[in-house]
Write a protein that holds these residues in place. Sequence first.
Motif, short mmCIF file in Angstrom:
data_model
loop_
_atom_site.label_atom_id
_atom_site.label_comp_id
_atom_site.label_asym_id
_atom_site.label_seq_id
_atom_site.Cartn_x
_atom_site.Cartn_y
_atom_site.Cartn_z
N PHE A 133 0.87 -1.18 0.00
CA PHE A 133 0.00 0.00 0.00
C PHE A 133 0.90 1.22 0.00
O PHE A 133 2.12 1.10 0.24
N SER A 134 0.28 2.39 -0.27
CA SER A 134 1.09 3.60 -0.40
C SER A 134 1.88 3.86 0.88
O SER A 134 1.34 3.87 1.97
N GLY A 135 3.18 4.06 0.73
CA GLY A 135 4.02 4.38 1.88
C GLY A 135 4.47 3.17 2.67
O GLY A 135 5.22 3.28 3.63
N ALA A 136 4.02 1.97 2.28
CA ALA A 136 4.42 0.76 3.02
C ALA A 136 5.89 0.48 2.80
O ALA A 136 6.48 0.93 1.82
N LEU A 137 6.49 -0.26 3.73
CA LEU A 137 7.85 -0.72 3.48
C LEU A 137 7.76 -1.77 2.39
O LEU A 137 6.93 -2.68 2.46
N PRO A 138 8.60 -1.69 1.37
CA PRO A 138 8.45 -2.65 0.28
C PRO A 138 8.89 -4.06 0.66
O PRO A 138 9.71 -4.24 1.57
N ARG B 207 13.07 -0.42 -10.13
CA ARG B 207 12.46 -0.14 -8.82
C ARG B 207 12.98 1.18 -8.24
O ARG B 207 12.59 1.60 -7.16
N ARG B 208 13.87 1.84 -8.95
CA ARG B 208 14.53 3.01 -8.38
C ARG B 208 13.71 4.30 -8.51
O ARG B 208 12.67 4.30 -9.15
N ASP B 209 14.21 5.34 -7.88
CA ASP B 209 13.39 6.55 -7.80
C ASP B 209 13.39 7.38 -9.09
O ASP B 209 12.33 7.57 -9.68
N PHE B 210 14.54 7.87 -9.52
CA PHE B 210 14.56 8.81 -10.64
C PHE B 210 15.45 8.29 -11.76
O PHE B 210 16.37 7.50 -11.52
N THR B 211 15.22 8.78 -12.96
CA THR B 211 16.04 8.33 -14.10
C THR B 211 17.52 8.59 -13.82
O THR B 211 18.36 7.76 -14.14
N ILE B 212 17.83 9.73 -13.18
CA ILE B 212 19.25 10.06 -12.95
C ILE B 212 19.88 9.13 -11.91
O ILE B 212 21.09 9.07 -11.81
N ASN B 213 19.04 8.43 -11.14
CA ASN B 213 19.57 7.49 -10.14
C ASN B 213 19.42 6.04 -10.61
O ASN B 213 19.66 5.11 -9.83
N ALA B 214 18.98 5.85 -11.84
CA ALA B 214 18.71 4.48 -12.32
C ALA B 214 19.68 4.10 -13.45
O ALA B 214 19.31 3.41 -14.39
N ILE B 215 20.89 4.58 -13.32
CA ILE B 215 21.93 4.23 -14.29
C ILE B 215 22.88 3.28 -13.57
O ILE B 215 23.16 3.47 -12.38
#
Length: 379
Positions: free
Chosen positions: A101-106, A120-128
């Motif tokens: 659910f939203s905000g749950a620990l994955p 699964r990462r946050d932003f394109t700049i952090n997904a390299i």
Amino acid sequence: MLAKFIWEIIDLVEEKADEKVKQKIYLVGGAVRDFLIGEEIIDYDLLCEKSALALAEFLQTENYAQIVSIHESFGTVKIQLNSPANIQLDLATTRTEIYEFSGALPIAQYPQNINIDLARRDFTINAIALELKPNQEFEIIDIFAGQADLKNKCIKVLHDLSYFEDPTRILRAIRFAVRFNYKISEIDLKLITETLNKPQIQGLAEKIRGIRIGIELKRLLELNNYLDGACLMTELGAWTLLSKENLIINLNPTDLPLPSWQARLAYLLWNNHNLLNLLELLGFEKKIQKQIGFIQNIINQNALNQPSIKLIKEINNLDLDFYNLLFNLRPAWQNQFKLLEKALPQIKPLELIEQGFSGIEINQRLEYLFQENLLRLKQ
Ligand code: ATP
Ligand code: MG
């Protein structure tokens, strides 16, 4: 440039590891981003295609590093290098994460392949990712066009549900935007606004994710330009993550520096009656809550108008940060307090004893002298 120890690990695996340990090893996350834009790399996160634990155990057997902790449910291991000994590395196994659910620990499922891990990462700049190869060679894996966004100085999530799945990403987006002076993309601005308008997101810190929200807020407030971050939070309405109520945010520039994030947050949130509750939710230490509570009391009681030696001592005993917090909140008190300090009697308790005072008389006498000095100084 990547640190020497990264290449030493890759070479050691190539030379000595058996098939169980040999696997693709990637550098991921912030280290890749910072490497590509030429910023100093603070933490190295290594990602193992098959098993981080196997790599960690191998490095321990080879006397290259010690295992510090194992986080089995996420397939991650923290290791400490033997030399240079102050370096800790996070090793992870490729994984995917499921949010119930939203905000749950994955919940993590691993091993996966690199593309799934990047997704699964946050932003394109952090997904390299950089696949690290022997002889200091590497290959860039950039399936979300993160390099283009680094060039465009743009923060973008990987899919539309990202902020809703994990609303702490809203604070992360603001942090990276302010830290690198990047823009949050138009689409992301819309997604953030939509997410923050959902009732289950408002006051999220009060429900489940207080500590995690506290951690991201801390990282935002640790930036030198934290006030820009706070302004952007206000513009986007992101303070609602902390409380369902409309928080009043004090965005005035400070006169005296506030080095710690706790004092910064207390400064920003000062005008809210539930300040201490909020700080509790976000995981503040007791010692800090105590100092903030004390400042709250003396401001509410306008205590400088009924001064005493004890009050001056208590104010001077505040950590510098909270001392500055007090005088940032009440700038006019700075001169008033200087006057009070000037009025402190110079006579030592020992001299009073020699004059025949004893027990509580000593403090009473000191207080009397203080008030007398004060009257004189005010004339
Ligand atoms: P910093 O330089 O500030 O440490 P960072 O990008 O390394 O920035 P970390 O919080 O250390 O940020 O996280 C490391 C990596 O883990 C990120 O680059 C990102 O790929 C991933 N990550 C961290 N938090 C999240 C999150 N909430 N959702 C998705 N991915 C995340
Ligand atoms: Mg990091």
